[in-house]
Scaffold this motif. Structure first.
Motif, PDB file in Angstrom:
ATOM      1  N   GLY A  53      -4.724   3.884   5.949  1.00  0.00           N
ATOM      2  CA  GLY A  53      -5.809   3.915   5.011  1.00  0.00           C
ATOM      3  C   GLY A  53      -6.156   2.552   4.771  1.00  0.00           C
ATOM      4  N   ALA A  54      -5.341   1.609   4.523  1.00  0.00           N
ATOM      5  CA  ALA A  54      -5.432  -0.125   4.698  1.00  0.00           C
ATOM      6  C   ALA A  54      -6.030  -0.459   5.829  1.00  0.00           C
ATOM      7  N   ALA A  61      13.424   6.571   0.990  1.00  0.00           N
ATOM      8  CA  ALA A  61      12.304   5.937   0.750  1.00  0.00           C
ATOM      9  C   ALA A  61      10.894   6.650   0.765  1.00  0.00           C
ATOM     10  N   PHE A  62      10.035   5.805   0.094  1.00  0.00           N
ATOM     11  CA  PHE A  62       8.849   6.544   0.211  1.00  0.00           C
ATOM     12  C   PHE A  62       8.099   6.597   1.605  1.00  0.00           C
ATOM     13  N   ARG A  63       7.101   7.580   2.246  1.00  0.00           N
ATOM     14  CA  ARG A  63       6.576   7.390   3.321  1.00  0.00           C
ATOM     15  C   ARG A  63       5.138   6.708   3.077  1.00  0.00           C
ATOM     16  N   THR A  64       4.967   5.730   3.645  1.00  0.00           N
ATOM     17  CA  THR A  64       3.808   4.913   3.401  1.00  0.00           C
ATOM     18  C   THR A  64       2.703   4.723   4.631  1.00  0.00           C
ATOM     19  N   PHE A  88     -13.635  -2.578   0.144  1.00  0.00           N
ATOM     20  CA  PHE A  88     -12.572  -3.453  -0.495  1.00  0.00           C
ATOM     21  C   PHE A  88     -11.444  -2.855  -1.507  1.00  0.00           C
ATOM     22  N   ALA A  89     -12.097  -1.833  -2.262  1.00  0.00           N
ATOM     23  CA  ALA A  89     -11.249  -1.415  -3.240  1.00  0.00           C
ATOM     24  C   ALA A  89     -10.183  -0.319  -2.663  1.00  0.00           C
ATOM     25  N   GLY A  90     -10.773   0.331  -1.589  1.00  0.00           N
ATOM     26  CA  GLY A  90      -9.594   0.922  -0.987  1.00  0.00           C
ATOM     27  C   GLY A  90      -8.659   0.210   0.116  1.00  0.00           C
ATOM     28  N   LEU A  91      -8.964  -0.779   0.328  1.00  0.00           N
ATOM     29  CA  LEU A  91      -8.199  -1.640   1.025  1.00  0.00           C
ATOM     30  C   LEU A  91      -7.093  -2.256  -0.069  1.00  0.00           C
ATOM     31  N   ALA A  92      -7.553  -2.729  -1.073  1.00  0.00           N
ATOM     32  CA  ALA A  92      -6.598  -3.214  -2.225  1.00  0.00           C
ATOM     33  C   ALA A  92      -5.765  -1.961  -2.701  1.00  0.00           C
ATOM     34  N   LEU A  93      -6.488  -0.977  -2.916  1.00  0.00           N
ATOM     35  CA  LEU A  93      -5.411   0.097  -3.629  1.00  0.00           C
ATOM     36  C   LEU A  93      -4.649   0.656  -2.456  1.00  0.00           C
ATOM     37  N   CYS A  94      -4.696   0.668  -1.159  1.00  0.00           N
ATOM     38  CA  CYS A  94      -3.652   1.212  -0.297  1.00  0.00           C
ATOM     39  C   CYS A  94      -2.653   0.020  -0.031  1.00  0.00           C
ATOM     40  N   VAL A  95      -3.012  -0.980  -0.047  1.00  0.00           N
ATOM     41  CA  VAL A  95      -1.874  -1.967   0.142  1.00  0.00           C
ATOM     42  C   VAL A  95      -1.252  -2.295  -1.015  1.00  0.00           C
ATOM     43  N   LEU A 153     -14.532  -2.723   5.946  1.00  0.00           N
ATOM     44  CA  LEU A 153     -14.921  -3.582   5.415  1.00  0.00           C
ATOM     45  C   LEU A 153     -15.507  -4.898   6.318  1.00  0.00           C
ATOM     46  N   PHE A 154     -14.702  -5.121   7.395  1.00  0.00           N
ATOM     47  CA  PHE A 154     -15.152  -6.050   8.401  1.00  0.00           C
ATOM     48  C   PHE A 154     -16.562  -5.835   9.032  1.00  0.00           C
ATOM     49  N   LEU A 155     -16.704  -4.749   9.436  1.00  0.00           N
ATOM     50  CA  LEU A 155     -17.815  -4.024  10.229  1.00  0.00           C
ATOM     51  C   LEU A 155     -19.028  -4.141   9.139  1.00  0.00           C
ATOM     52  N   SER A 156     -19.064  -3.786   7.847  1.00  0.00           N
ATOM     53  CA  SER A 156     -20.043  -3.775   6.977  1.00  0.00           C
ATOM     54  C   SER A 156     -20.456  -5.267   6.479  1.00  0.00           C
TER      55      SER A 156
END
Length: 238
Positions: A18-19, A9-12, A92-99, A26-29
């Motif tokens: 990162g997520a 399996a891939f290591r995630t 937001f983009a980083g969170l979506a991409l990592c997830v 995202l929350f703080l900003s």
């Protein structure tokens, strides 16, 4: 026996880390932009903000949270605009991409001996946890947005308000995304949910569906492997 066998399996871990970092940023900003927008809204409403000309309108931006004061010669804004707005969108983009990448990686099975070695039971726990989290978030947001439609579609626009003899009428509605067109007694129309709420429910459905597919694949592969193991055991016993 099937739970003792391992597969690749891939290591995630880095993707989930990162997520986590992206969600915290995202929350703080978002909180900083929201507090800044509230203070600026009050100042702008009281005429304490100087702008190019006379004040025409005050616009409220939902995401990123911001207040935009429109003057006849331009705009003055505060909250999630400029650098802070860029930080919110990047987080937001980083969170979506990592997830999304982490969930897609959970759906892929590598040949034995490569990548991270995990058992079928561990794979089911990982995909089950991912589905529980993403599915719960989607169900919560969807339930809040669609509750008036689910309890009474024809009266969704008038639910939860004291309208007297002329409640707004529900002209048309849809359950996904949860939205309805409302018409008041004067003939003006509006939408039941804000546009960003409608888009958010659609975006949250994507990781929930991916994690559901990963869980289904893990369960199917486990069943297939267990069936093959039983067949081999019966053949050797016979």
């Amino acid at each position: 026996m099937s739970n003792t066998l391992t597969h690749g399996a891939f290591r995630t871990e880095r993707l989930w880390a990162g997520a986590g970092v992206s969600s915290l940023l995202l929350f703080l900003s978002f909180v900083v932009a929201w507090v800044d927008a509230i203070e600026f809204d009050e100042r702008c409403s009281q005429g304490m903000v100087e702008g190019p000309g006379w004040l025409g309108d005050i616009r409220h931006q939902a995401f990123p949270p911001a207040i935009i004061c429109e003057y006849d010669g331009g705009e003055v804004s505060a909250g999630g605009t400029g650098v802070l707005g860029a930080v919110i969108w990047c987080a937001f983009a980083g969170l979506a991409l990592c997830v999304l990448l982490a969930l897609l990686a959970e759906c892929v099975e590598l040949p034995a001996g490569t990548g991270l070695q995990i058992s079928r039971g561990e794979r089911l726990r990982r995909t089950g946890t991912a589905f529980f989290v993403t599915g719960s978030v989607f169900a919560l947001v969807y339930g809040l947005a669609a509750w008036p439609l689910l309890t009474g579609p024809s009266s969704a626009c008038s639910a939860g308000g004291e309208w007297g003899e002329y409640p707004p009428k529900t002209l048309e509605y849809g359950l996904f995304p949860p939205q309805a067109t409302c018409m008041t007694h004067s003939g003006s129309t509006s939408r039941l949910n804000a546009g960003w709420v409608e888009n958010l429910t659609v975006m949250l459905a994507v990781p929930a569906l991916i994690s559901a597919a990963g869980l289904a694949l893990a369960w199917r592969r486990g069943r297939r492997e267990a069936h093959a193991a039983r067949a081999a055991s019966e053949a050797s016993a016979g």
